[in-house]
Design a protein around this motif. Sequence first.
Motif, PDB file in Angstrom:
ATOM      1  N   SER A 154      38.846  28.253  30.366  1.00 50.54           N
ATOM      2  CA  SER A 154      39.957  28.793  31.150  1.00 50.54           C
ATOM      3  C   SER A 154      41.280  28.416  30.494  1.00 50.54           C
ATOM      4  O   SER A 154      41.427  27.305  29.970  1.00 50.54           O
ATOM      5  CB  SER A 154      39.932  28.219  32.564  1.00 50.54           C
ATOM      6  N   GLU A 211      33.514  29.754  37.514  1.00 51.22           N
ATOM      7  CA  GLU A 211      33.276  28.459  38.204  1.00 51.22           C
ATOM      8  C   GLU A 211      34.405  28.137  39.175  1.00 51.22           C
ATOM      9  O   GLU A 211      34.225  27.371  40.119  1.00 51.22           O
ATOM     10  CB  GLU A 211      33.197  27.288  37.207  1.00 51.22           C
ATOM     11  N   ILE A 212      35.567  28.723  38.958  1.00 52.39           N
ATOM     12  CA  ILE A 212      36.719  28.423  39.813  1.00 52.39           C
ATOM     13  C   ILE A 212      36.417  28.746  41.287  1.00 52.39           C
ATOM     14  O   ILE A 212      36.931  28.079  42.189  1.00 52.39           O
ATOM     15  CB  ILE A 212      37.991  29.187  39.341  1.00 52.39           C
ATOM     16  N   PHE A 215      35.250  25.889  43.437  1.00 55.96           N
ATOM     17  CA  PHE A 215      36.312  24.951  43.824  1.00 55.96           C
ATOM     18  C   PHE A 215      37.257  25.571  44.861  1.00 55.96           C
ATOM     19  O   PHE A 215      37.754  24.883  45.741  1.00 55.96           O
ATOM     20  CB  PHE A 215      37.066  24.470  42.577  1.00 55.96           C
ATOM     21  N   LEU A 236      38.650  22.161  38.636  1.00 52.04           N
ATOM     22  CA  LEU A 236      37.860  22.748  37.537  1.00 52.04           C
ATOM     23  C   LEU A 236      38.105  21.949  36.250  1.00 52.04           C
ATOM     24  O   LEU A 236      37.169  21.641  35.502  1.00 52.04           O
ATOM     25  CB  LEU A 236      38.259  24.225  37.359  1.00 52.04           C
TER      26      LEU A 236
END
Length: 293
Positions: A154, A211-212, A215, A236
């Motif tokens: 990211s 993946e964010i 969270f 993250l």
Amino acid sequence: MRVKKAIIPAAGLGTRFLPATKAMPKEMLPIVDKPTIQYIVEEAIASGIEDIIIVTGKGKRAIEDHFDHAFELEETLLRKGKTDMLDSVLQTSSVEIHYIRQKQPLGLGHAIWSARKFIGDEPFAVLLGDDIVENDAEPGLLQLVDQFNKTGQSVIGVKQVSEEDTQRYGIIDPGAIDGKLIDVNKFVEKPEPGTAPSNYAIMGRYVLTPEIFKFLAEQEPGAGGEIQLTDAIQKLNEVHSVSAYEFDGRRFDVGEKFGFIETTIEFALKRPELRGQLLQLFREKLDEEERNK
Ligand code: G1P
């Protein structure tokens, strides 16, 4: 994996521009003759984005109408041979635009999370509408996409701001700096005055891995009582390092009144049909000021 999808959050109330934004979305306020959100959509297209999801809220129908085909208008312009005007209304037709409503105004992080099903399991971009980034050589978002393509991690667009302005932004605590690429120890949303760890501010352009969403789903409200994207990015970052990238290009702040007026003037000065008249007007105004001193 290539970055093909982008989220543009557009659910904010636009209170800074009341009463103009009472019945019209702030994203539709024009800079010269183009709504601010269209500049953002064009940057996404120029950066290789194929699908955009705009997160809207109450009273934002004009955005959907704007990006819809206007058959009657297109037909009339075609019949009258007004090809320049026709081109201008078809400028964004190469991209698929989708819409989703943010059900509650819980903050930027929540708006992004609302689009999770549309993104699925792939990297994606986020573009915020309060900043227009101008760079003819390489659009702001494309610079982040290029960086993402090198590392698969990211990457968040930043620019340096003055010390007094740090409290308005997400700010990074930088680690090693390698040219424009910056390692980040910590991301902090809107630090209290005098506590900012640097003057590198998050400037409304992000490339994030999916993946964010994990969270964001767990994120507690932060600054201003809102679910902040910056806070989830920090979480993250603790597991997969997230970098910052100081992108090239002038950035115009159209999210506040003076910035909006400045952008309008700068963009109008670039238009040959307006430039002469505008400069003449400034000369007259300056002379008038002098005379009245
Ligand atoms: C948002 C983000 C912030 C970022 C800013 C400008 O804040 O939360 O981190 O620096 O946009 O892109 P807002 O201006 O919506 O309060």
